[in-house]
Design a protein around this motif. Structure first.
Motif, PDB file in Angstrom:
ATOM      1  N   UNK A  58      -9.028   2.250 -12.293  1.00 32.88           N
ATOM      2  CA  UNK A  58      -8.242   1.521 -11.082  1.00 32.88           C
ATOM      3  C   UNK A  58      -7.177   1.070 -12.653  1.00 32.88           C
ATOM      4  N   UNK A  59      -5.502   0.001 -12.485  1.00 30.24           N
ATOM      5  CA  UNK A  59      -5.323  -0.281 -13.159  1.00 30.24           C
ATOM      6  C   UNK A  59      -5.564  -1.419 -13.808  1.00 30.24           C
ATOM      7  N   UNK A 156       9.879  -4.192 -17.650  1.00 30.50           N
ATOM      8  CA  UNK A 156       7.969  -4.624 -17.829  1.00 30.50           C
ATOM      9  C   UNK A 156       6.667  -4.174 -17.033  1.00 30.50           C
ATOM     10  N   UNK A 157       5.757  -3.606 -17.514  1.00 30.99           N
ATOM     11  CA  UNK A 157       4.810  -3.136 -16.839  1.00 30.99           C
ATOM     12  C   UNK A 157       4.024  -4.219 -15.768  1.00 30.99           C
ATOM     13  N   UNK A 158       4.537  -3.767 -14.792  1.00 28.97           N
ATOM     14  CA  UNK A 158       4.593  -4.598 -13.550  1.00 28.97           C
ATOM     15  C   UNK A 158       4.222  -3.427 -12.514  1.00 28.97           C
ATOM     16  N   UNK A 159       2.732  -3.621 -12.353  1.00 30.97           N
ATOM     17  CA  UNK A 159       2.564  -2.140 -11.285  1.00 30.97           C
ATOM     18  C   UNK A 159       2.523  -3.196  -9.740  1.00 30.97           C
ATOM     19  N   UNK A 160       2.218  -4.273  -9.954  1.00 31.88           N
ATOM     20  CA  UNK A 160       2.116  -4.925  -8.308  1.00 31.88           C
ATOM     21  C   UNK A 160       2.807  -6.030  -8.780  1.00 31.88           C
ATOM     22  N   UNK A 161       2.863  -7.346  -7.681  1.00 34.56           N
ATOM     23  CA  UNK A 161       2.870  -8.479  -7.884  1.00 34.56           C
ATOM     24  C   UNK A 161       2.154  -9.194  -6.696  1.00 34.56           C
ATOM     25  N   UNK A 162       1.188 -10.917  -7.419  1.00 39.83           N
ATOM     26  CA  UNK A 162       0.486 -11.000  -6.082  1.00 39.83           C
ATOM     27  C   UNK A 162       0.830 -12.702  -6.525  1.00 39.83           C
ATOM     28  N   UNK A 312      11.377 -11.021  -0.948  1.00 42.50           N
ATOM     29  CA  UNK A 312      11.405 -10.268  -1.176  1.00 42.50           C
ATOM     30  C   UNK A 312      11.669  -8.146  -0.861  1.00 42.50           C
ATOM     31  N   UNK A 313      12.822  -8.187  -0.341  1.00 38.93           N
ATOM     32  CA  UNK A 313      13.754  -7.245   0.731  1.00 38.93           C
ATOM     33  C   UNK A 313      13.401  -5.758   0.062  1.00 38.93           C
ATOM     34  N   UNK A 314      13.723  -6.094  -1.725  1.00 38.46           N
ATOM     35  CA  UNK A 314      13.277  -5.279  -2.227  1.00 38.46           C
ATOM     36  C   UNK A 314      12.083  -3.807  -2.488  1.00 38.46           C
ATOM     37  N   UNK A 315      10.757  -4.941  -2.308  1.00 36.74           N
ATOM     38  CA  UNK A 315      10.006  -4.870  -2.917  1.00 36.74           C
ATOM     39  C   UNK A 315       9.767  -2.854  -1.955  1.00 36.74           C
ATOM     40  N   UNK A 316       9.459  -1.931  -2.134  1.00 36.44           N
ATOM     41  CA  UNK A 316       8.781  -0.736  -1.684  1.00 36.44           C
ATOM     42  C   UNK A 316       7.767  -1.625  -0.278  1.00 36.44           C
ATOM     43  N   UNK A 317       7.014  -2.477  -0.841  1.00 32.58           N
ATOM     44  CA  UNK A 317       6.212  -3.252   0.565  1.00 32.58           C
ATOM     45  C   UNK A 317       5.727  -4.619   0.379  1.00 32.58           C
ATOM     46  N   UNK A 318       5.910  -4.933   1.603  1.00 36.45           N
ATOM     47  CA  UNK A 318       5.029  -7.149   0.760  1.00 36.45           C
ATOM     48  C   UNK A 318       3.862  -6.588   1.968  1.00 36.45           C
ATOM     49  N   UNK A 319       2.898  -7.866   2.133  1.00 38.12           N
ATOM     50  CA  UNK A 319       1.567  -7.638   2.535  1.00 38.12           C
ATOM     51  C   UNK A 319       1.244  -9.375   2.262  1.00 38.12           C
ATOM     52  N   UNK A 340     -10.863 -13.171   0.359  1.00 38.65           N
ATOM     53  CA  UNK A 340      -9.277 -13.379  -0.956  1.00 38.65           C
ATOM     54  C   UNK A 340      -9.700 -12.149  -1.642  1.00 38.65           C
ATOM     55  N   UNK A 341     -10.958 -12.297  -2.460  1.00 39.22           N
ATOM     56  CA  UNK A 341     -10.873 -11.136  -3.530  1.00 39.22           C
ATOM     57  C   UNK A 341     -11.209  -9.666  -2.888  1.00 39.22           C
ATOM     58  N   UNK A 342     -11.510  -9.427  -1.826  1.00 38.37           N
ATOM     59  CA  UNK A 342     -11.640  -7.841  -1.589  1.00 38.37           C
ATOM     60  C   UNK A 342     -10.977  -7.724  -0.682  1.00 38.37           C
ATOM     61  N   UNK A 343      -9.791  -8.708  -0.476  1.00 40.62           N
ATOM     62  CA  UNK A 343      -8.434  -8.365   0.180  1.00 40.62           C
ATOM     63  C   UNK A 343      -7.391  -7.895  -1.026  1.00 40.62           C
ATOM     64  N   UNK A 344      -7.166  -8.689  -1.596  1.00 46.81           N
ATOM     65  CA  UNK A 344      -6.688  -8.249  -3.343  1.00 46.81           C
ATOM     66  C   UNK A 344      -6.911  -7.247  -3.800  1.00 46.81           C
ATOM     67  N   UNK A 345      -8.500  -7.043  -3.582  1.00 44.99           N
ATOM     68  CA  UNK A 345      -9.115  -5.449  -4.387  1.00 44.99           C
ATOM     69  C   UNK A 345      -8.298  -4.286  -3.025  1.00 44.99           C
ATOM     70  N   UNK A 346      -8.073  -4.247  -2.209  1.00 40.37           N
ATOM     71  CA  UNK A 346      -7.823  -3.198  -1.116  1.00 40.37           C
ATOM     72  C   UNK A 346      -6.215  -3.543  -1.914  1.00 40.37           C
ATOM     73  N   UNK A 347      -5.671  -3.762  -2.029  1.00 41.97           N
ATOM     74  CA  UNK A 347      -4.678  -3.970  -1.915  1.00 41.97           C
ATOM     75  C   UNK A 347      -4.153  -2.903  -3.430  1.00 41.97           C
ATOM     76  N   UNK A 348      -4.912  -3.546  -4.426  1.00 39.91           N
ATOM     77  CA  UNK A 348      -4.663  -2.919  -5.525  1.00 39.91           C
ATOM     78  C   UNK A 348      -5.043  -1.798  -5.784  1.00 39.91           C
ATOM     79  N   UNK A 349      -6.214  -1.241  -4.940  1.00 42.17           N
ATOM     80  CA  UNK A 349      -6.868  -0.186  -5.071  1.00 42.17           C
ATOM     81  C   UNK A 349      -5.538   0.501  -4.426  1.00 42.17           C
ATOM     82  N   UNK A 350      -4.724   0.060  -3.569  1.00 41.73           N
ATOM     83  CA  UNK A 350      -3.922   1.366  -2.408  1.00 41.73           C
ATOM     84  C   UNK A 350      -2.692   1.569  -3.402  1.00 41.73           C
ATOM     85  N   UNK A 351      -2.217   0.419  -4.479  1.00 44.75           N
ATOM     86  CA  UNK A 351      -0.783   0.814  -5.194  1.00 44.75           C
ATOM     87  C   UNK A 351      -1.620   1.247  -6.455  1.00 44.75           C
ATOM     88  N   UNK A 352      -2.822   1.730  -7.127  1.00 46.80           N
ATOM     89  CA  UNK A 352      -3.234   2.158  -8.435  1.00 46.80           C
ATOM     90  C   UNK A 352      -2.527   3.510  -8.705  1.00 46.80           C
TER      91      UNK A 352
END
Length: 352
Positions: A58-59, A156-162, A312-319, A340-352
Motif C-alpha cells: 500500500x501507499x 502535493x503528493x496526497x493520495x487521499x485525505x482523512x 468536499x464536492x470536488x472529491x472523486x469520492x467522500x465517505x 476506526x482503524x480497520x475502517x480507515x485501512x479499508x478506505x486506504x486499500x481501496x484508494x491505493x
C-alpha cells in the motif's frame, strides 16, 4: 439507571490496585520504534520502522496532529496505538511533530501550517518514500489542517485525505453554544489577554480538553474501582493521563483565528477560508475523502463532523465512517482496533 459494575476477579483487582498505589506502570508506554527523517526549527518528521516479518504494501500514511495536543495521540500505548496498527498492516507510516509552542510562535496563524509546514513535511516524506503519494490523515484540528492543505495545494503528493473527529459546522457543537453568551460579555477581553501572553497556556488547553469530557473525569475514581480487575482498562486510563499531562500551548495568532471562527463566523462550515490573501475552498479537494466521526464525541459531534461531506464536492469520492468513542477515544480508544482503524485501512486499500 445502569447498575454499577462489580469486579469479578478480586485477586486481579487487588494486584492492580496495589500496583497503582505503588505507582507501578500498568500501561506499556514505550514508543513504537521510529527514525528521524528530518528535523528543523518548525517540525520533526518521523518514519516508523516496519514490523518484522510483515510484507510492505500500500501507499504510505502521513499522520497530522492538531495543535496543543501532543503527537503521542497517534502512539498512545502498545496495543492501542494508531502507528502500531498501520505498521502491522505493512504500511510505511510517517508522523509530523510540531513540538511545544512558545512565545516566539505567537505570530503563527493557520496559514503557517496549511501553506508552509505541512506541504514541506509532505514533500520530505514523499521523497523518503521514493516519490510515493501519501494517505494524509489528521485528528481534530489536524484533520481541518489536512483538508485545507489538500484544498490549497493540488500539486502535493496526497493520495487521499482523512479527517478524524474534526468539526466543520461549529454551530452543531453544544459546548460552544454554551460559551457564546459568555463571549458576548467577555469577548472583548480575549484578544488583549492572549496577545499579551503570546497564546493560550498549556494548563488552559488541558482544562478545555477535560471540560469536553467532564463526566468521565468526574466519575474516574468510580470507574477505576468498578474496573479494578480489568488491567487493560486501567492501562488505558494511565495512558490517557500521560497524554493529558503533555498538553502544549496554543500560538497566539492561530488561537485568535480559531476563536473568531468558533465564536463569530463559523467560517469552516462555509467550506471557504481566507488564507494569505486568497480563498481556500474545500470544494477544490480532488482526492478521495474519508470523514471519521465518534458516536460519543461531545467536542466534535456527528452533525458537526459529517458536514464536511457537503463541502468536499470536488472529491472523486467522500465517505463517512462512524465509530464508538469520544474525541480521543474514536482515534485511539480500546475499541478502535476493531472499528476506526480497520475502517480507515479499508478506505486506504481501496484508494491505493
Amino acid at each position: 439507571m445502569t447498575p454499577l459494575r462489580i469486579p469479578r476477579d478480586l485477586g486481579a483487582a487487588r494486584t492492580n490496585l496495589i500496583d497503582k498505589v505503588r505507582r507501578r506502570p500498568l500501561a506499556d508506554l514505550r514508543p513504537m520504534p521510529r527514525d528521524e527523517v528530518v528535523s528543523n526549527e518548525r517540525f520533526t518528521l518521523y518514519r516508523y520502522r516496519p514490523a518484522e516479518g510483515v510484507p510492505a504494501r500500500g501507499r504510505p500514511l502521513f499522520l497530522t496532529p492538531p495543535l496543543a495536543a501532543p503527537a503521542i495521540a497517534f502512539d498512545l500505548r502498545r496495543g492501542c496505538s494508531v502507528a502500531e496498527f498501520f505498521v502491522n498492516q505493512g504500511r510505511e507510516v510517517y508522523l509530523v511533530d510540531y513540538g511545544p509552542v512558545n512565545f516566539g510562535h505567537r505570530a503563527l496563524g493557520i496559514e503557517h501550517w496549511v501553506d508552509d509546514l505541512l506541504p514541506e513535511a509532505l514533500a520530505y516524506a514523499s521523497v523518503d518514500a521514493q516519490g510515493a503519494d501519501l494517505h494524509m490523515a489528521g485528528w481534530s484540528l489536524g484533520g481541518i489542517f489536512t483538508m485545507f492543505t489538500a484544498a490549497a495545494r493540488q500539486d502535493l503528493p496526497i493520495a487521499s485525505a482523512t479527517a478524524v473527529a474534526s468539526p466543520f459546522d461549529l454551530r452543531e457543537v453544544p459546548l460552544l453554544a454554551l460559551a457564546r453568551p459568555v463571549d458576548k460579555v467577555l469577548g472583548g477581553l480575549v484578544g488583549p489577554v492572549y496577545r499579551s501572553l503570546g497564546g493560550v497556556p498549556a494548563p488552559l488547553t488541558k482544562w478545555g480538553f477535560q471540560l469536553s469530557a467532564a463526566d468521565k473525569y468526574l466519575t474516574k475514581p468510580i470507574s477505576m474501582l468498578t474496573h479494578a480487575d480489568d488491567r487493560d482498562f486501567l492501562a488505558q486510563l494511565e495512558a490517557v493521563d500521560r497524554f493529558m499531562s503533555s498538553m502544549y500551548a496554543y500560538p497566539g495568532r492561530t488561537f485568535g483565528q480559531l476563536y473568531h471562527v468558533v465564536m463569530r463566523t463559523n467560517e469552516f462550515a462555509t467550506g471557504t477560508m481566507r488564507l494569505n490573501d486568497r480563498d481556500v475552498r474545500l470544494a477544490d479537494i480532488d482526492v478521495p475523502v474519508l470523514v471519521v466521526a465518534g458516536l460519543n464525541d461531545t467536542l466534535a459531534p456527528l452533525p458537526a463532523v459529517e458536514h464536511l461531506l457537503d463541502l468536499t464536492t470536488g472529491a472523486p469520492t467522500a465517505q463517512l465512517l462512524q465509530a464508538p468513542g469520544g474525541h480521543l477515544g474514536v482515534l485511539t480508544g480500546r475499541a478502535a482496533i476493531r472499528t476506526t482503524w480497520p475502517g480507515m485501512e479499508g478506505f486506504f486499500t481501496k484508494h491505493d
